[in-house]
Design an enzyme around this catalytic site. Structure first.
Site, short mmCIF file in Angstrom:
data_model
loop_
_atom_site.label_atom_id
_atom_site.label_comp_id
_atom_site.label_asym_id
_atom_site.label_seq_id
_atom_site.Cartn_x
_atom_site.Cartn_y
_atom_site.Cartn_z
N MET A 99 0.83 -1.22 0.00
CA MET A 99 0.00 0.00 0.00
C MET A 99 0.86 1.26 0.00
O MET A 99 0.61 2.20 -0.75
CB MET A 99 -0.95 0.01 1.21
CG MET A 99 -2.09 -0.97 1.13
SD MET A 99 -3.27 -0.61 -0.20
CE MET A 99 -4.10 0.85 0.44
N GLY A 100 1.90 1.28 0.86
CA GLY A 100 2.78 2.44 0.95
C GLY A 100 3.54 2.66 -0.36
O GLY A 100 3.66 3.78 -0.84
N ASN B 186 11.81 3.22 4.71
CA ASN B 186 11.28 1.97 5.24
C ASN B 186 12.22 1.50 6.34
O ASN B 186 13.39 1.83 6.34
CB ASN B 186 11.20 0.92 4.12
CG ASN B 186 10.38 -0.27 4.53
OD1 ASN B 186 9.18 -0.16 4.75
ND2 ASN B 186 11.02 -1.42 4.67
N LYS C 234 1.34 -1.12 9.82
CA LYS C 234 0.21 -1.84 10.41
C LYS C 234 -0.46 -1.00 11.49
O LYS C 234 0.22 -0.29 12.24
CB LYS C 234 0.71 -3.15 11.05
CG LYS C 234 0.85 -4.29 10.08
CD LYS C 234 0.54 -5.63 10.79
CE LYS C 234 0.57 -6.78 9.82
NZ LYS C 234 1.96 -7.17 9.48
N ASN D 111 -5.72 1.39 8.46
CA ASN D 111 -7.07 1.19 8.98
C ASN D 111 -7.04 1.27 10.50
O ASN D 111 -7.28 0.29 11.20
CB ASN D 111 -7.61 -0.18 8.55
CG ASN D 111 -8.41 -0.10 7.26
OD1 ASN D 111 -8.97 0.95 6.92
ND2 ASN D 111 -8.46 -1.20 6.54
N SER E 166 -9.21 3.88 0.82
CA SER E 166 -9.88 2.69 0.30
C SER E 166 -9.59 2.46 -1.17
O SER E 166 -9.40 3.40 -1.94
CB SER E 166 -11.40 2.79 0.49
OG SER E 166 -12.01 1.62 -0.05
N LYS F 193 -14.15 5.80 7.42
CA LYS F 193 -13.58 4.63 6.74
C LYS F 193 -14.07 3.33 7.38
O LYS F 193 -14.37 2.35 6.70
CB LYS F 193 -12.04 4.68 6.76
CG LYS F 193 -11.37 3.42 6.18
CD LYS F 193 -11.78 3.18 4.75
CE LYS F 193 -11.07 2.10 3.97
NZ LYS F 193 -10.64 0.88 4.55
N HIS G 192 -17.47 2.77 6.14
CA HIS G 192 -17.32 2.30 4.75
C HIS G 192 -17.11 0.79 4.74
O HIS G 192 -17.74 0.06 3.98
CB HIS G 192 -16.13 3.00 4.08
CG HIS G 192 -15.66 2.34 2.81
ND1 HIS G 192 -14.91 1.19 2.80
CD2 HIS G 192 -15.88 2.65 1.51
CE1 HIS G 192 -14.67 0.82 1.55
NE2 HIS G 192 -15.25 1.69 0.74
N ASN G 193 -16.23 0.31 5.61
CA ASN G 193 -15.96 -1.12 5.64
C ASN G 193 -17.15 -1.92 6.16
O ASN G 193 -17.41 -3.03 5.69
CB ASN G 193 -14.71 -1.41 6.47
CG ASN G 193 -13.43 -1.10 5.70
OD1 ASN G 193 -13.44 -0.27 4.79
ND2 ASN G 193 -12.35 -1.75 6.05
N GLU H 168 -19.27 -2.22 3.33
CA GLU H 168 -18.62 -3.19 2.42
C GLU H 168 -18.99 -4.63 2.83
O GLU H 168 -19.35 -5.45 1.99
CB GLU H 168 -17.10 -2.96 2.50
CG GLU H 168 -16.21 -4.00 1.83
CD GLU H 168 -14.72 -3.69 2.09
OE1 GLU H 168 -14.28 -2.56 1.83
OE2 GLU H 168 -14.00 -4.60 2.56
N ARG I 297 -20.19 -14.03 8.75
CA ARG I 297 -18.79 -14.45 8.58
C ARG I 297 -18.36 -15.31 9.76
O ARG I 297 -17.72 -16.34 9.59
CB ARG I 297 -17.86 -13.24 8.48
CG ARG I 297 -17.98 -12.50 7.17
CD ARG I 297 -16.77 -11.60 6.96
NE ARG I 297 -17.00 -10.67 5.85
CZ ARG I 297 -16.08 -9.85 5.38
NH1 ARG I 297 -14.87 -9.82 5.92
NH2 ARG I 297 -16.35 -9.05 4.36
N HIS J 144 -38.95 -0.19 36.40
CA HIS J 144 -38.10 0.65 35.55
C HIS J 144 -38.84 1.86 34.97
O HIS J 144 -38.24 2.66 34.28
CB HIS J 144 -37.47 -0.19 34.43
CG HIS J 144 -36.49 -1.20 34.95
ND1 HIS J 144 -35.38 -0.83 35.69
CD2 HIS J 144 -36.48 -2.55 34.90
CE1 HIS J 144 -34.70 -1.93 36.03
NE2 HIS J 144 -35.36 -2.99 35.58
C1 6PG Z 1 -10.70 -0.97 1.34
C2 6PG Z 1 -10.85 -2.28 2.05
C3 6PG Z 1 -9.59 -2.60 2.81
C4 6PG Z 1 -9.47 -4.05 3.25
C5 6PG Z 1 -10.67 -4.58 3.96
C6 6PG Z 1 -10.69 -6.06 4.10
O1 6PG Z 1 -11.53 -0.11 1.61
O2 6PG Z 1 -9.81 -0.84 0.52
O3 6PG Z 1 -11.90 -2.18 2.95
O4 6PG Z 1 -9.49 -1.71 3.88
O5 6PG Z 1 -9.19 -4.84 2.15
O6 6PG Z 1 -10.63 -3.99 5.23
O7 6PG Z 1 -11.35 -6.34 5.28
P1 6PG Z 1 -11.52 -7.78 5.90
O8 6PG Z 1 -10.19 -8.45 5.82
O9 6PG Z 1 -11.95 -7.49 7.30
O10 6PG Z 1 -12.55 -8.45 5.07
#
Ligand code: 6PG
Length: 478
Positions: free
Chosen positions: A13-14, A32, A75, A102, A128, A183, A186-187, A190, A288, A453
């Site tokens: 990512m970096g 790094n 991380k 994240n 993202s 974010k 967002h997840n 997702e 999940r 109550h």
């Molecule tokens: C994004 C993704 C990214 C990551 C997920 C995977 O927005 O680019 O959300 O952040 O791939 O967090 O999440 P899980 O491993 O929890 O499914």
């Protein structure tokens, strides 16, 4: 120094973010923990732009023009704190540290507070779009001070994805942890999107009797309509893929146990704290975790229930159209819940998040990007105080038009024994909001019975208690 931006932490990512900055004409200092990665980046991609490779923290900081802007791509958790501790003593007032991982927004709030005391801006930025997004244009959700965005915003706008109307998918979401909070949601969305698509697939496979290849085709068709989105598009790719070793559909050779790294779980934990009903997102997280309990599933394989009987071709086609309706309606509900959570978080932490701009920067670059987000943007832009996406006239009408088919799909799934926690939780949410009276009145009565109550009446102000153990007269509670 001459570098306009620095990136430390050159995992994929970096590295891709650094290349994206360089490809957009910026001079990028790179660093790094182990210098080999820095050298490899410059060797492989040095001709893409102006990189300034550095080995020590001091050298890295010295390479940056002031105010310094350093992006940390390590991380989440302790590694982030360690990097901050390494660099903060080398920085000066007005410099900006950007955390593109994240991170949990509470960690971001703490880091922002600590660094602010030292005159350093800390920007927690949600990024993202995965590896590809980082390289070609992610959706970026920066928090932190408005002042830091003045110097940082123009650089982020260069590397962000562009929405179909050309606007960069980045905005100053709000102060301190607002960016990482958004974010996180967002997840959560997702996860919900992925679960709903999975349920649609499961129904088409078992009830409609479609093959993965046929479902891929069906999804490709849906992707040209209102469900047009990245996740539907890649789902079709995954379903059409064949395993080279066995020649079987790829989806049939993968273990059916979904993993997670934590952002979906955080969304639900925080929603519980804020008192926001995100039932669709919660069901996606639970689905999940349920899938991963092999022992539980093994021990339950003999439980009674129907085995789905595939429909004939014509009925299957009609059913598939109903599944599209159920998927779309449930999707509206998960976005309604997610945006509710952002509004609640923004109120709680006084962030002043503009929901229309959040929808706007999710239109491209990110994992949940979808044509539909442009219409969510329009709904919040037209009415920034919109209580719920479902109270928007157009979304209200659309979900109303879908509801009969949505119910039919939940009924069919229930009859045939196919679990649809996402579709049915979304439908329950919809019906609960529609209900004129909820059985919560009875819950209040029970609470008053066993624990005094108290309850409120529909016809008078005040709190009341009934003397359940005595003569059952009603008394006004203090
Ligand atoms: C994004 C993704 C990214 C990551 C997920 C995977 O927005 O680019 O959300 O952040 O791939 O967090 O999440 P899980 O491993 O929890 O499914």
């Amino acid at each position: 120094g001459t570098a306009q931006i620095g990136v430390t932490g050159l995992a994929v990512m970096g590295r891709n973010l650094a290349r994206n900055f360089a490809r957009n004409g910026l001079t990028v200092a790179v660093h790094n923990r182990t210098a080999a990665k820095t050298r490899a980046l410059v060797e492989e991609f040095g001709e893409e732009g102006r990189f300034v490779p550095t080995e020590s923290a001091e050298e890295f900081v010295a390479a940056l023009e002031r105010p310094r802007r350093l992006v940390v791509m390590v991380k989440a958790g302790e590694p982030t704190d360690a990097v901050i501790q390494e660099f903060a003593p080398l920085l000066e007032e007005g410099d900006v540290i950007i955390d593109g991982g994240n991170a949990h927004f509470e960690d971001t709030r703490r880091r922002e507070r600590e660094l602010r005391e030292r005159g350093i801006h800390f920007v927690g930025a949600g990024v993202s779009g995965g590896e590809e997004g980082a390289l070609h244009g992610p959706s970026i959700m920066p928090g932190g001070s408005a002042e830091s965005y003045e110097s940082l915003g123009p650089l982020l706008e260069k590397i962000a994805a562009k929405a179909p109307d050309g606007t960069p998918c980045v905005t100053h979401v709000g102060p301190d942890g607002a960016g990482h909070f958004v974010k996180m949601v967002h997840n959560g969305i997702e996860y919900a999107d992925m679960q709903l698509i999975a349920e649609a697939y499961h129904l088409l496979r078992t009830v409609a009797g479609y093959s993965p290849a046929k479902i891929a085709k069906t999804f490709r068709g849906w992707n040209t309509g209102r469900l047009d989105s990245y996740l539907i598009e890649i789902t079709a790719e995954v379903l059409a893929h064949e395993d080279a070793a066995t020649g079987k559909p790829f989806v049939d050779v993968v273990q059916d146990r979904a993993e997670q790294k934590g952002t979906g779980r955080w969304t639900v934990q925080i929603a519980l704290d804020l008192g926001v009903p995100v039932s669709g997102i919660a069901e996606a997280v639970f689905a999940r975790s349920l899938s991963g309990h092999a022992e539980l599933r093994e021990a339950s394989g003999a439980l009674a229930g129907p085995v789905p009987e595939p429909l004939d071709e014509k009925a299957a086609e009609a059913f598939a159209a109903q599944v599209e309706q159920a998927l779309y309606a449930s999707k509206i509900v998960s976005y309604t819940q997610g945006f509710h959570q952002i509004r609640a978080g923004s109120e709680q932490y006084e962030w002043g998040v503009d929901l229309g701009s959040v929808a706007a920067i999710w239109r491209a670059g990110c994992i949940i990007r979808a044509a539909f987000l442009d219409r969510i943007r329009a709904a919040f832009d037209a009415e920034p105080d919109l209580v719920s996406l479902l109270s928007d006239k157009r979304f209200g009408e659309e979900i109303g038009a879908a509801q009969e088919d949505w119910r039919a799909v939940v009924v069919a799934a229930t009859r045939q024994g196919v679990p649809v926690p996402g579709f049915s939780a979304a439908l329950a949410y919809y019906d609960a909001l529609r209900a004129e009276r909820l059985p919560a009145a009875l819950t209040q009565g029970q609470r008053d019975f066993f624990g005094a109550h108290t309850y409120r009446r529909v016809d008078r102000e005040g709190s009341f208690h009934t003397l359940w153990g005595g003569d059952r007269t009603e008394v006004e509670a203090g």
